[in-house]
Design a protein around this motif. Structure first.
Motif, mmCIF file in Angstrom:
data_model
loop_
_atom_site.group_PDB
_atom_site.id
_atom_site.type_symbol
_atom_site.label_atom_id
_atom_site.label_comp_id
_atom_site.label_asym_id
_atom_site.label_seq_id
_atom_site.Cartn_x
_atom_site.Cartn_y
_atom_site.Cartn_z
ATOM 1 N N UNK A 229 35.786 59.796 -37.543
ATOM 2 C CA UNK A 229 36.135 60.676 -36.310
ATOM 3 C C UNK A 229 37.294 60.179 -35.761
ATOM 4 N N UNK A 230 37.486 58.955 -35.642
ATOM 5 C CA UNK A 230 38.982 58.326 -35.265
ATOM 6 C C UNK A 230 40.241 58.835 -35.822
ATOM 7 N N UNK A 231 39.801 58.810 -37.354
ATOM 8 C CA UNK A 231 40.974 59.313 -38.421
ATOM 9 C C UNK A 231 41.197 60.787 -38.161
ATOM 10 N N UNK A 232 40.083 61.524 -37.932
ATOM 11 C CA UNK A 232 40.162 62.919 -37.716
ATOM 12 C C UNK A 232 40.998 63.414 -36.436
ATOM 13 N N UNK A 233 40.492 62.353 -35.458
ATOM 14 C CA UNK A 233 41.312 62.669 -33.896
ATOM 15 C C UNK A 233 43.028 62.142 -34.212
ATOM 16 N N UNK B 214 44.290 53.814 -37.815
ATOM 17 C CA UNK B 214 43.086 52.896 -37.740
ATOM 18 C C UNK B 214 43.264 51.899 -39.011
ATOM 19 N N UNK B 215 43.372 50.526 -38.617
ATOM 20 C CA UNK B 215 43.612 49.704 -39.844
ATOM 21 C C UNK B 215 42.609 48.574 -39.700
ATOM 22 N N UNK B 216 41.700 48.293 -40.793
ATOM 23 C CA UNK B 216 41.831 48.993 -42.096
ATOM 24 C C UNK B 216 41.265 50.408 -42.029
ATOM 25 N N UNK B 217 41.533 51.286 -43.032
ATOM 26 C CA UNK B 217 41.129 52.603 -42.741
ATOM 27 C C UNK B 217 39.451 52.480 -43.229
ATOM 28 N N UNK C 17 43.800 48.136 -48.640
ATOM 29 C CA UNK C 17 43.506 47.244 -47.422
ATOM 30 C C UNK C 17 44.573 47.178 -46.559
ATOM 31 N N UNK C 18 44.391 47.337 -45.244
ATOM 32 C CA UNK C 18 45.645 46.984 -44.305
ATOM 33 C C UNK C 18 45.259 45.753 -43.430
ATOM 34 N N UNK C 19 45.938 45.071 -42.739
ATOM 35 C CA UNK C 19 45.461 43.746 -42.211
ATOM 36 C C UNK C 19 44.782 42.690 -43.007
ATOM 37 N N UNK C 20 44.235 41.651 -42.552
ATOM 38 C CA UNK C 20 43.746 40.455 -43.120
ATOM 39 C C UNK C 20 42.606 40.631 -44.051
ATOM 40 N N UNK D 289 37.163 41.979 -44.333
ATOM 41 C CA UNK D 289 38.397 43.043 -44.009
ATOM 42 C C UNK D 289 38.894 42.601 -42.617
ATOM 43 N N UNK D 290 39.205 41.405 -42.300
ATOM 44 C CA UNK D 290 39.653 40.865 -40.876
ATOM 45 C C UNK D 290 40.092 39.570 -40.821
#
Ligand code: ADP
Length: 378
Positions: free
Chosen positions: A75-79, A83-86, A239-242, A266-267
């Motif tokens: 929903x966030x992506x659609x808004x 957002x990372x990671x996706x 992956x995005x971020x750590x 993934x963080x």
């Protein structure tokens, strides 16, 4: 950052240094990060409207943990939120079956595994790979909860009985590993990636108690392969971020050191807490840089060895007198406490020490962690 735990808290000083405004969506007003981050609205990570409202004030949204449901992420992506990671990447850290399928497709070494839902399927797997086997709930496990070493069908039965409609368990061969390692890296949306030295994570009763950076005596070829394979996973999963790739070091059929992947996080990760004092760039700064698509920092170690000791909840002493004792005893000790309520076994802080004498560093980290836990009083 969605989630107000200790990872968000440890990002805060780096956000301050870089002049970034960090906000956290905290589960309560006394959550670890809410105590140090000025903008910390209270809301649940499972509440779509709360997450949406929070995200509407952010340039980039990232996470303190991996438990935000996929529907909310989508929903966030659609808004149109950054957002990372996706969600498509994060699902591999949320669901161990999804992770196993994908890594196997990529040709990354994994323990023998299958998805099972019946006693017959467990028996068939054990028939092929031998008892004991490891059963895992695909979602929601941490610190070894959600992992069962089953020596017989009788051990496995209660876990199978609890399965709901359409649910499956991950079954794995019990790996006879030499030690557990972690490969930590960060990757940015534009594809820059960098890896820290591979570390040894020491587990006690399913909980990581100590991290040795770098892993002592690690075979050079294996270290290169691990870094390369972790970068491949990061690129292929976008992956995005750590990200931490947790692996088991094993002896290959030819007697040479080899590995299989245990799981992905993934963080910023417990196996990277040593970087706060032991690397040129800490994982928390790097995570911020990565999710903001800024150039990444140098991941080299600052000294030959760094040892991290986790402080677990115990018979917790008053901090001030404890600090007087520890800081006088060991001026080189770096203490990081999370401001969390104490529960037995809960990670409430960690200590770092660095230098040239690994045995002495391990002793110092262990002593400080034990003292803060109330296990030793001298
Ligand atoms: P969690 O998600 O709770 O961290 P893990 O999958 O990392 O769970 O498993 C917790 C611990 O259980 C690991 O650190 C390891 O010691 C042990 N373990 C997990 N999978 C296996 C396996 N296939 N073989 C042997 N030990 C395992």
């Amino acid at each position: 950052m969605v989630g107000g735990g200790q990872l968000a808290r440890m990002c805060a000083p780096y956000a301050v240094n870089l002049g970034l405004t960090l906000s956290v969506l905290a589960e309560s007003s006394d959550a670890s990060a809410a105590l140090v981050v000025p903008h910390a609205p209270v809301g649940a990570h499972t509440d779509l409207e709360a997450v949406r409202e929070f995200a509407s004030h952010c340039d980039v949204v990232t996470f303190d943990h991996e438990h935000v449901p996929q529907e909310i992420l989508q929903a966030l992506v659609a808004d149109g939120v950054e957002v990372h990671p996706k969600p498509e990447a994060l699902v591999h850290a949320q669901d161990k079956l999804v992770m196993r399928r994908r890594l196997t497709d990529l040709g990354v070494p994994c323990p023998a595994w299958a998805a099972v839902r019946s006693a017959g399927e467990v028996e068939a797997f054990a028939g092929q790979h031998g008892w004991p086997v490891v059963l895992k709930t695909p979602r929601g496990g941490y610190d070894g909860k959600g992992v069962l070493l089953a020596r017989s069908l009788a051990d496995a039965a209660p876990w199978l009985d609890r399965l709901g409609d359409g649910e499956e368990l991950l079954i794995e061969q019990a790996v006879n590993f030499e030690r557990e390692l972690s490969v930590l890296l960060a990757r940015s949306p534009s594809g820059q990636a960098s890896v820290w030295p591979v570390v040894h994570t020491v587990q006690t009763d399913g909980i990581c108690t100590e991290v040795i950076a770098p892993a002592a005596g690690l075979d050079d070829d294996l270290a290169v392969r691990l870094a390369g394979d972790a970068l491949t996973i990061a690129r292929e999963l976008d992956v995005t971020g750590v990200m931490a790739v947790e692996v088991f070091e094993i002896r290959g059929a030819d007697g040479r050191p080899d590995y299989v992947v245990n799981e992905l996080a993934m963080r910023p990760h417990n196996s990277g807490h040593w970087t706060m004092d032991g690397a040129v760039t800490s994982q928390f700064e790097q995570h911020l840089r990565a999710v903001l698509d800024l150039p990444l920092g140098d991941t080299r170690a600052r000294s030959r060895w760094t040892v991290m000791g986790n402080v677990l909840g115990g018979d917790y002493p008053e901090l001030y007198p404890a600090y007087r004792h520890l800081m006088a005893r060991d001026p080189g000790l770096k203490v990081h406490m999370y401001g969390k309520g104490v529960r037995p076994g809960r990670k409430i802080g960690h200590v770092n020490v660095y230098g040239d004498d690994l045995d002495a560093l391990r002793e110092r980290a262990q002593h400080a962690a034990d003292y803060l836990q109330g296990v030793v009083t001298e």
